[in-house]
Every structure is written in structure tokens, then in C-alpha cells.
Design a protein around this motif. Structure first.
Motif, short mmCIF file in Angstrom:
data_model
loop_
_atom_site.label_atom_id
_atom_site.label_comp_id
_atom_site.label_asym_id
_atom_site.label_seq_id
_atom_site.Cartn_x
_atom_site.Cartn_y
_atom_site.Cartn_z
N GLU A 177 0.75 7.17 4.19
CA GLU A 177 0.17 6.53 5.45
C GLU A 177 1.35 5.99 6.41
OE1 GLU A 177 -2.27 3.02 4.75
OE2 GLU A 177 -2.40 2.65 6.96
N ASN A 195 2.77 3.89 7.84
CA ASN A 195 2.43 2.59 8.04
C ASN A 195 3.79 1.89 7.64
OD1 ASN A 195 1.96 2.46 5.43
ND2 ASN A 195 0.45 0.99 5.42
N LEU A 220 5.99 4.31 -10.01
CA LEU A 220 7.28 3.81 -10.47
C LEU A 220 7.74 2.41 -9.90
CD1 LEU A 220 10.62 4.27 -10.78
CD2 LEU A 220 10.44 5.35 -8.61
N LYS A 265 5.14 -1.67 0.38
CA LYS A 265 5.46 -1.35 1.79
C LYS A 265 5.41 -2.83 2.35
CE LYS A 265 3.79 3.12 2.51
NZ LYS A 265 2.79 3.82 3.44
#
Ligand code: ATP
Ligand code: MG
Length: 554
Positions: free
Chosen positions: A36, A38, A263, A272
Motif C-alpha cells: 500500500e 502509505n 519478519l 508503518k
């Protein structure tokens, strides 16, 4: 290590692909990497990129880059561009054009109409609170919304009017009509479209309804003929929905979703949202701050794409928890840089030495790499005054000390054997200068009749260049900064994660372009900064990694 292809490590996904090719289920594979746009990609994405693109390479298949651009408020062109740059920098190229979920908005709308026509989707106008209440819990089934029995014609009309912008954001949704009593909450009539008036980076203001990820992802995979749709384990419970959607629309292709473990790296975060918070609240200088676990941050710090790919190879792919120690990443980077980086001398904590029996100028040729003559040579000049590392001198040496002490001798790397005769101190007793003499008969040969064990690095004061050297330590003080329920991950930021020093480097680095890797002998691997280093001007180095593992020693 660099240059030598490493053996492929098999994993359960490869076994599946091997079986699918052997049985004739597929005659080639198509994978995709679906970020994405973003935020910037991080080390977890690097694992997924190496997996998806790596499989396509190894099986002579294809890998698509497809942006999952279904959340317009959070997405930007800057992120989309950075993601493309990062994938390419890691050494991969996608098949064909960049693809976007938004390329399929018309098709996705059409399939939604198809589901409505089959009585498998309905428009609902419960409030968000009601929606939550009707959904039930893990232990209690949900209950049907009154909207669930809306006639097909009314659903078609309402959905068209949602699209035409007749209703307020959030006032209605389109839901798949599956099973409110399913033990899998994802199947309790999930929302597949919502109303959101937001400017979209690709479709502008054309749409005010947007498909949900679970609905658009499987259809995008099918439209692209993806054979193996690989995602992380938290989507395992979504697979029945992935399959339900594809089973209930007229589409010839039905990709299979396989899940592997995410991970996680100790002493860092791979969320994120939290990385964005670090950037927005200026805890770091930006997405590519060398302390960030982003691909651009690792790159700027001096990690090589080969080293990151080797790391991905070493950690492998499985379904078991994948919390990895930073030491594994660092050793992969070190192993790659070992044969890639030219070796030069730099002094980061200088102590001046005056050579009392040396006058004039002299320079000696030295290899840039002991095992790679093709790296060439440079001249290492010596002058009357040199800098050594302050830590390489001890007035009161601990036992076993091989470096410099009063009355002792060391070899100056690529140069003479030197004896320390006097330590000059300031008023408070700190050693500020050493007076030493060299043995003129020790260039390229051992002194007669005695052994000199220690070799230290040094630079000539007259010739060395001043450089800004940025030393990085782990960014968080605990291995799992986001595991604490009471405290924010921000409370665990290591205040000493960046130390900037003014050091001295051999003049041969003067014109090194940005992103040049060096080993500063005995100190570590360093890389000229991508942004602030100016060849021939102000030199800025980032410490990529120390020479030995500094993580597991505590
Ligand atoms: P978001 O919460 O924004 O969805 P995300 O980390 O899932 O965050 P995506 O852009 O959706 O970000 O991820 C793209 C791909 O990378 C997905 O297929 C996802 O499974 C994979 N991926 C993301 N994080 C990791 C991770 N830590 N380890 C392995 N793969 C990951
Ligand atoms: Mg995601």
C-alpha cells in the motif's frame, strides 16, 4: 561472498510450487508484491520482496508490482515512487507496467453488482456502533442486520446511488452476504465497499466509494493471473473470504493464497504506522534516517542490496515466529562488505603524535584490499605529525595489551615501527600528545632481534581530510519496543543512537561519490552519505556496521 551465488534454501512455498509445476497445475508461476503506498518500505517488506521477486526469478516466472491503493486518505505519490525505487535498488524488476488496484475499480464495481444480483451482497445502513454490536464476538455468533433481507432491486439501486454520491460518507456500506454465525469473524458479512470522499492519487475524484482490501485483493490477483498469492500469517483467517469472493463471481482464475510468518527484528519496529510517527514527530530526520529499518534508511546507512538479500536468504521463509536478532542482519552485511569495500585508514578519536626523528615527506603505496588487487593502490603519505586513535595508547596498559604504551613499540599500518618515548599532558593530567620515534629500518620488514605484535591505524596530520562521521547505535534500548502494554515505544528510544564526531580520513577518499563503501581499518564499515556528502567538499560518513558483532556480547 559478493559475486558468488549462494545456494537456494528451500522452503514450504517452493515445495508447493515444485508440486504445482510437476502436476501440471501451472506451467509457470506469477507472484506479486502488493504494497500500500502509505509509507516507505521496511525490512519486513524486503523479506516479502525477496520472496516474491526471488521466486519469479528462480522459476523463470513473473512478479508484478501492484499498489494496493484503496485507502486514498493515507496514500501518496511520494510513497509510490519511493517504493518503486526501493524495489529496483534491491535488485528486482517487476514484469510489465506498475499495476494498481485502482486499475480495476470498474471491474471491482461490476463484480459487486454481480454479487448483489446473486443475492450475495447487500447495502447496509447500520451505524458503526450497531455494526459492532451485530457482529458478535469470538464466543458469540453475530446477528443478522435488518438490511440483510433487502430485495435485490433495492440493493442495486442503493449501491448505484452510493457510487453516484447521494449518501454521506460512512452512512452506508456494501456487505457480502455470507454467514453472521460463522466462527470466523471475517465471514460475518464483511464490508466490501465503503463511502469515502477523498481525492485519490490515481482516480482523482471519480469515485466516492472504495473497495475494501479483502475484496479487491483476491480479485486483483485473479485478474492478473497470479498463481501463488503470498502474504503474512495474519491473513490466514482471511483466506476463506479470499476464496469465497472468487468462488462467487464469474472469473476464470482462482489463485491460491499462502501465508508465511512476518519478519520482526529485535531493537526495531516494523509497523508503518509507528515508523510514520517517528518521522512526523521528528524523532528521526526522515524516512531514510540511517537508524530507520526502512529500505531507504538501511541503504543510506550503507547496507548493500546484496547484503539485505543474503539476510533474507539466511532467515528463510516458514510459518513459525520470525523474530530475528539484529546480529543476523549485521553479519550478512559485514560478509558482503568484506570483499566489496576498499580499506583505508581513518581516526575518529585523534591523539596527536609527533615523530621526533622523522623529517620531510614520504609516501608508501598500499593496496586498497588485501585479497583484491583489482581494487588498486593508493599512496599513504607520512609526515612529522600523525594522528592515532586515542584508545590505542594506554599509560597504564592492562595485561595482554598489544598497542602503544610508554616505552613500547607498535607497527604503524603500512608504515614503520614506532616507539613511544614521552606522553605530554595538560594541566589536568590528560595526555594530549605523544612524542615517538620511528625505526627507519622497518619499512616492509620486521625489526631485527625483537617482535612487535601490535599494528595500529593512523593518518598523517598534514594530508588527512577532516570528515564528519556519524556513528549509529541501536535505535531502541529494548529488544521489543512495542511489546510493552503500559509504555509507548517512544519511551524506549535510545538517546545515544547517533553520535557525530569530527574525524580524520586518508586523503584518497576525497572524491568518493555518495554511497561509496569503505572499511576504515579496525573501526568498521562506513559509507559516504547519500544526501550530505560532497565529493571534494564536506565529507560525511555513516558507520554502517562495526567489524565485529557488538550486539551479542552483552
Ligand atoms: P499496512 O498495515 O499498511 O497494511 P503492511 O506492513 O501490511 O502495512 P503493505 O504495504 O500492505 O504493508 O505490505 C506489502 C506486503 O509486504 C504484504 O504482502 C505484506 O504481507 C508484506 N509485509 C509487510 N510487513 C512484513 C513483514 N514484517 N514481514 C514480511 N512481510 C511483510
Ligand atoms: Mg497490508
Amino acid at each position: 561472498m559478493s559475486g558468488t551465488p549462494q545456494p537456494t534454501v528451500s522452503n514450504f512455498i517452493r515445495s508447493i510450487i515444485d508440486a504445482d509445476l510437476a502436476s501440471g497445475k501451472h506451467d509457470g508461476i506469477v507472484t506479486r508484491f502488493p504494497p500500500e503506498p502509505n509509507g516507505y518500505l521496511h525490512v519486513g517488506h524486503a523479506k516479502s520482496i525477496c520472496l516474491n521477486f526471488g521466486l519469479a526469478q528462480d522459476y523463470q516466472g513473473k512478479c508484478h508490482l501492484r499498489f494496493d491503493d484503496t485507502n486514498p486518505e493515507k496514500e501518496s505519490e511520494e510513497y509510490a515512487l519511493s517504493i518503486q525505487e526501493d524495489v529496483r535498488w534491491l535488485g528486482f524488476e517487476w514484469d510489465g507496467e506498475v499495476r494498481w488496484a485502482s486499475d480495476y475499480f470498474d471491474a471491482l464495481y461490476g463484480f459487486a453488482v454481480e454479487l448483489i444480483n446473486k443475492g450475495l451482497a447487500y447495502v447496509d445502513d447500520l451505524t458503526p456502533e450497531q455494526m459492532r454490536e451485530y457482529r458478535g464476538t469470538l464466543t458469540q455468533p453475530g446477528k443478522n442486520s435488518p438490511g440483510r433481507d433487502r430485495p435485490i432491486a433495492e440493493n442495486l439501486d442503493l449501491f448505484a446511488r452510493m457510487k453516484n454520491g447521494e449518501f454521506a460518507d460512512g452512512s452506508m456500506v456494501l456487505r457480502a452476504r455470507i454467514d453472521m454465525a460463522s466462527p470466523n469473524i471475517n465471514l460475518r458479512d464483511p464490508v466490501i465497499y465503503r463511502i469515502r470522499r477523498a481525492h485519490h492519487i490515481r482516480t482523482g475524484d471519480k469515485w466516492c466509494i472504495y473497495p475494501m482490501y479483502d475484496y479487491s485483493h483476491c480479485i486483483s490477483d485473479a485478474l492478473e493471473g497470479i498463481t501463488h498469492s503470498l502474504c503474512t500469517l495474519e491473513f490466514e483467517d482471511h483466506r476463506p473470504l479470499y476464496d469465497w469472493v472468487l468462488d462467487n463471481i464469474a472469473i476464470p482464475c482462482h489463485p491460491h493464497q499462502y501465508e508465511f510468518s512476518r519478519l520482526e527484528l529485535h531493537y526495531t519496529i516494523t509497523s508503518k504506522r509507528k515508523l510514520l510517527q517517528l518521522v512526523n514527530e521528528k524523532h528521526v530526520s526522515g524516512w531514510d534516517d540511517p537508524r530507520m529499518p526502512t529500505i531507504s534508511g538501511m541503504r543510506r546507512r550503507g547496507y548493500t542490496s546484496e547484503g539485505i538479500r543474503e539476510f533474507a536468504r539466511r532467515i528463510g521463509v516458514s510459518k513459525s515466529e520470525n523474530i530475528v536478532d539484529m546480529a543476523i542482519m549485521e553479519s550478512a552485511i559485514r560478509d558482503d562488505l568484506e570483499s566489496r569495500a576498499a580499506r583505508v585508514m581513518a581516526v575518529i578519536n585523534p591523539l596527536k603524535v609527533s615523530l621526533t626523528n622523522f623529517d620531510g615527506a614520504q609516501a608508501r603505496e598500499a593496496d586498497f584490499h588485501p585479497n583484491h588487487p583489482e581494487f588498486g593502490k593508493r599512496l599513504v603519505p607520512i609526515s612529522k605529525d600523525i594522528f592515532i586513535e586515542a584508545g590505542d595508547f594506554a599509560e597504564v596498559p592492562p595485561s595482554g595489551w598489544k598497542r602503544l604504551t610508554l616505552g613500547g613499540e607498535v607497527r604503524l599500518r603500512h608504515s614503520y615501527v614506532m616507539r613511544c618515548n614521552e606522553a605530554v599532558k595538560d594541566a589536568s593530567g590528560h595526555v594530549i600528545e605523544l612524542r615517538c620515534s620511528i625505526d627507519h629500518d622497518t619499512l616492509g620488514k620486521n625489526p631485527e632481534g625483537r617482535k612487535v605484535k601490535g599494528v595500529i591505524h593512523w593518518v598523517a596530520c598534514e594530508h588527512a581530510l577532516s570528515a564528519e562521521i556519524r556513528m549509529y547505535d541501536r535505535f531502541f534500548t529494548v529488544p521489543e519496543p512495542d511489546a510493552d502494554r503500559e509504555k509507548s515505544f517512544l519511551d524506549f528510544i535510545n538517546p545515544a543512537s547517533l553520535t557525530v564526531v569530527q574525524g580524520w580520513v586518508e586523503s584518497c577518499v576525497k572524491d568518493a561519490p555518495p554511497e561509496t563503501h569503505y572499511q576504515f581499518e579496525r573501526l568498521g564499515y562506513f559509507c559516504t552519505d547519500r544526501r550530505e556528502h560532497q565529493p571534494g567538499g564536506s565529507l560525511v560518513f555513516n558507520r554502517t556496521v562495526t567489524l565485529r558483532d557488538s550486539w551479542t556480547k552483552e
